[in-house]
Structures are given as structure tokens and as C-alpha cells.
Design a protein around this motif. Structure first.
Motif, short mmCIF file in Angstrom:
data_model
loop_
_atom_site.label_atom_id
_atom_site.label_comp_id
_atom_site.label_asym_id
_atom_site.label_seq_id
_atom_site.Cartn_x
_atom_site.Cartn_y
_atom_site.Cartn_z
N VAL A 33 37.91 59.85 53.41
CA VAL A 33 38.82 59.78 54.57
C VAL A 33 39.70 58.53 54.53
O VAL A 33 40.64 58.40 55.31
N GLY A 34 39.41 57.62 53.60
CA GLY A 34 40.25 56.45 53.39
C GLY A 34 40.04 55.95 51.98
O GLY A 34 38.90 55.97 51.49
N MET A 35 41.12 55.53 51.32
CA MET A 35 40.96 55.01 49.95
C MET A 35 42.18 54.16 49.59
O MET A 35 43.31 54.56 49.82
N GLU A 126 32.33 46.79 58.34
CA GLU A 126 32.98 46.87 57.03
C GLU A 126 34.21 47.78 57.04
O GLU A 126 35.21 47.46 56.39
N ILE A 127 34.15 48.92 57.74
CA ILE A 127 35.30 49.85 57.74
C ILE A 127 36.55 49.17 58.30
O ILE A 127 37.59 49.12 57.62
N PRO A 128 36.50 48.59 59.50
CA PRO A 128 37.73 47.95 60.02
C PRO A 128 38.10 46.64 59.33
O PRO A 128 39.21 46.15 59.52
N TYR A 129 37.19 46.09 58.49
CA TYR A 129 37.56 44.91 57.70
C TYR A 129 38.70 45.28 56.74
O TYR A 129 39.54 44.46 56.42
N PHE A 130 38.71 46.54 56.30
CA PHE A 130 39.70 46.98 55.30
C PHE A 130 40.68 48.04 55.78
O PHE A 130 41.75 48.17 55.19
N LEU A 134 44.88 54.24 61.52
CA LEU A 134 45.95 55.08 60.98
C LEU A 134 45.75 55.43 59.50
O LEU A 134 46.34 56.37 58.99
N GLU A 135 44.89 54.66 58.82
CA GLU A 135 44.66 54.90 57.39
C GLU A 135 43.49 55.84 57.13
O GLU A 135 43.18 56.13 55.98
N LEU A 136 42.84 56.29 58.20
CA LEU A 136 41.68 57.18 58.04
C LEU A 136 42.08 58.59 58.44
O LEU A 136 42.49 58.83 59.58
N VAL A 137 42.01 59.50 57.45
CA VAL A 137 42.56 60.84 57.68
C VAL A 137 41.53 61.92 57.38
O VAL A 137 40.67 61.77 56.54
#
Ligand code: CMP
Length: 137
Positions: A33-35, A126-130, A134-137
Motif C-alpha cells: 500500500v506504500g513503497m 514507523e509508518i508515519p516516519y516515512f 496521501l502516499e498510502l493507496v
């Protein structure tokens, strides 16, 4: 559905096995979902691994994580946190089960090819650190 955070570490990106790690991720039923590919600064690595700051390996770990680019990912599936840890295998490749990422690709306990969140609270840091929402789809 649960989300976890993953890193394909510099040792794996340098050896051009990013695709092999991604194949294992998708074969294990995760949705990506994000990369993105990024080159961490030493300070960014230190902020990410702050929970380990008193450990003797902290400085070497942060130097390694910032020596060349990494691929950071958000992975989604049922029981994602535990499942990703299972797919990665034990931290030390020498102790990892056959077929796991760290057994197949890891070089050492430090250069172990992959990182994953160890708990929901860790993933929530960790997820919101990077990634932004809007970048998670
Ligand atoms: P990771 O899952 O990214 O979380 C912390 C990292 O520290 C771990 O993977 C290893 O790469 C590293 N690490 C853990 N224990 C040691 C150790 N004893 N010596 C060196 N590095 C370690």
C-alpha cells in the motif's frame, strides 16, 4: 486488515535482489500500500532506530542503514505484523528458518536484508516516519 512497516535494507538493494524480496512479499499475500526508494541520512536512521540508541550496535547499524538506498514499504494483510516477521525469519540469518528472507538473503545479524515492525505501537510510529496518508493507496 492490519498494516505493517518494512524496509528492504541496503545490503539487499546493493545486491539487486529488491525484486526477489518483493516477490516473497506478494507471494505471502501482502498488498503493497506504500513503497518508495530513499537514501537515509545518518540522522534519519538514528531517529528511526532511537529505541536501540543505548545498544552497542546502534552506531554501526545507523551507519549501515545510511550507506546506500533502501526501499521502504507499508504492507497490508490479515495479521500483517506477525506474518511479515515470519516471512523475514529470525533477526540473525544463522537462526532463521529455511525459505525466509533473512535465511536466503541475509549476510549477518546487521546486514539481514529486511526490517519489520515488531508490534502495533511500533508500526504506528514507523509508518508515519516515512509515509503521509496521501502516499498510502
Ligand atoms: P531490525 O529488525 O532492523 O531491528 C534492529 C536491527 O538491529 C536488527 O534488525 C539488526 O539488523 C540489528 N541488530 C540486532 N541485534 C544486533 C546485534 N547483536 N548486532 C548487530 N546488529 C544487531
Amino acid at each position: 486488515m492490519e498494516r505493517t512497516f518494512a524496509i528492504i535494507k541496503p545490503d539487499a538493494v546493493e545486491r539487486k535482489i529488491t525484486g526477489k524480496v518483493l516477490a516473497k512479499i506478494e507471494e505471502a499475500g501482502f498488498s503493497i500500500v506504500g513503497m518508495k526508494k530513499i537514501h537515509l541520512s545518518k540522522a534519519q536512521a538514528e531517529g528511526f532506530y532511537y529505541v536501540h540508541k543505548e545498544r552497542p550496535f546502534f552506531n554501526d547499524l545507523c551507519a549501515f542503514m545510511s550507506r546506500s538506498p533502501v526501499v521502504v514499504l507499508v504492507l497490508e494483510r490479515e495479521n500483517a505484523i506477525a506474518k511479515w516477521r515470519e516471512v523475514m525469519g529470525a533477526t540473525n540469518p544463522a537462526n532463521a528458518e529455511p525459505g525466509t528472507i533473512r535465511k536466503e538473503f541475509g549476510v549477518s545479524i546487521e546486514e539481514n536484508s529486511a526490517h519489520g515492525s515488531d508490534a502495533p505501537e511500533t508500526a504506528a510510529f514507523e509508518i508515519p516516519y516515512f509515509f503521509s496518508q496521501l502516499e498510502l493507496v
